[in-house]
Design a protein around this motif. Structure first.
Motif, short mmCIF file in Angstrom:
data_model
loop_
_atom_site.label_atom_id
_atom_site.label_comp_id
_atom_site.label_asym_id
_atom_site.label_seq_id
_atom_site.Cartn_x
_atom_site.Cartn_y
_atom_site.Cartn_z
N ASP A 82 8.33 -1.17 -6.70
CA ASP A 82 9.36 -0.67 -7.62
C ASP A 82 8.75 0.34 -8.58
OD1 ASP A 82 10.90 -2.56 -6.32
OD2 ASP A 82 10.74 -4.05 -7.91
N TYR A 83 9.58 0.91 -9.45
CA TYR A 83 9.03 1.88 -10.40
C TYR A 83 9.91 1.98 -11.65
CZ TYR A 83 12.43 5.02 -8.04
OH TYR A 83 13.56 5.58 -7.50
N TYR A 84 9.27 2.41 -12.75
CA TYR A 84 9.95 2.60 -14.03
C TYR A 84 10.62 3.98 -14.07
CZ TYR A 84 7.43 -1.39 -16.14
OH TYR A 84 6.94 -2.63 -16.46
N SER B 65 4.47 3.37 -7.90
CA SER B 65 4.71 2.34 -8.89
C SER B 65 3.79 2.52 -10.10
CB SER B 65 4.50 0.96 -8.26
OG SER B 65 4.68 -0.07 -9.19
N VAL B 66 2.50 2.66 -9.84
CA VAL B 66 1.52 2.79 -10.92
C VAL B 66 1.75 4.06 -11.72
CG1 VAL B 66 -0.93 3.10 -11.44
CG2 VAL B 66 -0.21 1.37 -9.77
N SER B 67 2.00 5.18 -11.03
CA SER B 67 2.18 6.44 -11.74
C SER B 67 3.42 6.44 -12.62
CB SER B 67 2.25 7.61 -10.75
OG SER B 67 3.40 7.50 -9.93
N SER B 68 4.42 5.61 -12.27
CA SER B 68 5.64 5.54 -13.09
C SER B 68 5.40 4.81 -14.40
CB SER B 68 6.75 4.83 -12.31
OG SER B 68 6.56 3.41 -12.28
N ALA B 69 4.31 4.03 -14.48
CA ALA B 69 4.03 3.22 -15.67
C ALA B 69 2.91 3.77 -16.54
CB ALA B 69 3.70 1.80 -15.26
N VAL B 70 1.88 4.33 -15.90
CA VAL B 70 0.65 4.62 -16.62
C VAL B 70 0.79 5.78 -17.61
CG1 VAL B 70 -0.35 6.28 -14.98
CG2 VAL B 70 -1.85 4.72 -16.25
N HIS B 71 1.78 6.65 -17.41
CA HIS B 71 1.88 7.86 -18.24
C HIS B 71 2.51 7.62 -19.61
CE1 HIS B 71 6.26 8.49 -17.95
NE2 HIS B 71 6.13 7.90 -16.78
N PHE B 72 3.17 6.47 -19.81
CA PHE B 72 3.82 6.22 -21.10
C PHE B 72 2.79 6.08 -22.21
CE2 PHE B 72 7.21 4.65 -18.26
CZ PHE B 72 8.33 5.19 -18.86
N ASP B 73 3.07 6.69 -23.35
CA ASP B 73 2.17 6.54 -24.50
C ASP B 73 2.10 5.08 -24.94
OD1 ASP B 73 1.65 9.26 -24.56
OD2 ASP B 73 3.22 9.69 -26.03
N MET C 262 13.71 0.94 -11.22
CA MET C 262 14.35 0.92 -9.91
C MET C 262 13.66 -0.06 -8.98
SD MET C 262 16.83 3.12 -10.24
CE MET C 262 17.35 3.65 -8.61
N ARG C 263 14.47 -0.79 -8.25
CA ARG C 263 13.95 -1.70 -7.23
C ARG C 263 13.96 -0.98 -5.90
NH1 ARG C 263 17.61 -6.78 -6.41
NH2 ARG C 263 16.36 -7.72 -8.04
N GLY D 39 0.78 -1.22 0.00
CA GLY D 39 0.00 0.00 0.00
C GLY D 39 0.82 1.27 0.00
N GLN D 40 1.91 1.29 0.74
CA GLN D 40 2.69 2.52 0.86
C GLN D 40 3.51 2.83 -0.39
OE1 GLN D 40 6.02 2.30 3.72
NE2 GLN D 40 5.66 0.08 3.85
N PHE D 41 3.66 1.87 -1.29
CA PHE D 41 4.49 2.08 -2.49
C PHE D 41 3.68 2.13 -3.78
CE2 PHE D 41 6.84 -0.79 0.46
CZ PHE D 41 7.76 0.13 0.92
N LEU D 42 2.44 1.68 -3.73
CA LEU D 42 1.68 1.36 -4.94
C LEU D 42 1.43 2.55 -5.86
CD1 LEU D 42 0.34 -0.94 -6.44
CD2 LEU D 42 -1.70 -0.61 -5.04
#
Length: 311
Positions: free
Chosen positions: A94-96, A20-28, A222-223, A14-17
């Protein structure tokens, strides 16, 4: 343009989610972010529901029985639900990075390329997590391979069968695969492995599919390293570590036999499996078994697991 399904298995993150999601969802290139919630005991489900309600690219699923099934089965459900032509994975803590798909946009123009992998870095989120990680992995800034590779060389490298050191495993966070390749190979995660199902999947993928290295000299994801990382909790060559490795290599051994891999590959996998099998034994029985196995397969004493036998 690529159309990518990003699969995020969610369990007590919960504290990271949101990061993580915002790092992925914005890519075209990202068609959808698939959250598969695996009966968390924190507020992860509520956060997933909130994120899915705010962005139509974010889709939420749970197992039909709403129970906990582990990361392997959870990723399998994500693959099943994915509608993109390409599949990627991202752990929920993690995040992109912005360059995540730079190599993929070029390399997938070649129809022969079925998967692309890159490097990931580390982001120390807590001091305790940092200390535990550095004790186990020193201070390696990247999880990556040491030289560009493609095709069978990737598989050989992962089994340490190349003339030069290939390097560590690449991480799922930095892997992109054609969904058609997974379907052709009928490849899924081993749901019976609660740990190492990612490594098991990667080796099998490298055999069945044509993989190619992308950006391997700098991170594309990033991990997040924190107090609850499972990867830092198991002491190398402890009984728990040996047991988990045994299950992992047994999965690969069974697969190599079922798929009738070339003898060179089957033997390397067997020797790795056998080293952890021997590690489970104790006392005189253990040393007798080592001698017997060493007489049958002297190469076992040359594997990178050789020091495991005497602990």
């Amino acid at each position: 343009m690529l159309d990518i399904s990003v699969i995020i298995p969610v369990y007590n993150a919960g504290q990271f989610l949101e990061k993580s999601v915002s790092s992925a969802v914005h890519f075209d290139e990202v068609k959808e972010v698939i959250l598969v919630e695996d009966k968390s005991t924190d507020n992860s489900l509520e956060i997933c529901q909130k994120l899915a309600s705010e962005n139509p690219k974010i889709k939420l699923f749970q197992h039909p029985d709403k129970e906990n099934h582990g990361a392997g089965a959870t990723r399998n459900l994500g693959i099943e639900k994915a509608t993109g032509n390409f599949i990627t994975f991202l752990d929920a803590d993690d995040y992109y990075l912005p360059n995540r798909f730079d190599a993929e946009k070029e390399l997938f123009k070649d129809a022969k390329t079925e998967g692309v992998f890159g490097a990931i870095g580390v982001d120390y989120l807590t001091e305790k997590g940092k200390q535990e990680y550095q004790i186990k992995f020193k201070d390696a800034p990247l999880t990556t391979v040491h030289y560009p590779a493609e095709g069978e060389e990737v598989f050989r490298g992962l089994l340490s069968l190349t003339s030069k050191t290939f390097g560590t495993f690449f991480h799922l966070n930095a892997l992109t695969i054609r969904k058609s390749a997974l379907k052709r190979a009928q490849l899924t995660f081993n749901k019976n492995l609660r740990v190492h199902q990612d490594s098991d999947f990667i080796i099998k993928l490298a055999y069945h599919c044509y993989l190619k290295s992308g950006i391997i000299d700098k991170a594309v994801a990033m991990r997040g390293i924190h107090d609850d990382n499972r990867i830092t909790k198991i002491v190398q060559y402890s009984p728990q570590y040996n047991q988990r490795q045994l299950l992992y290599w047994k999965s690969l051994k069974d697969w190599s036999e079922t798929n009738n891999l070339p003898s060179e590959y089957k033997k390397r996998i067997y020797l790795s499996y056998k080293s952890y099998d021997l590690a489970q034994k104790k006392g005189l029985t253990k040393y007798c078994n080592i001698v017997i196995e060493g007489l049958k397969n002297p190469e076992i004493l040359k594997t990178k697991y050789r020091f495991n036998y005497y602990r």
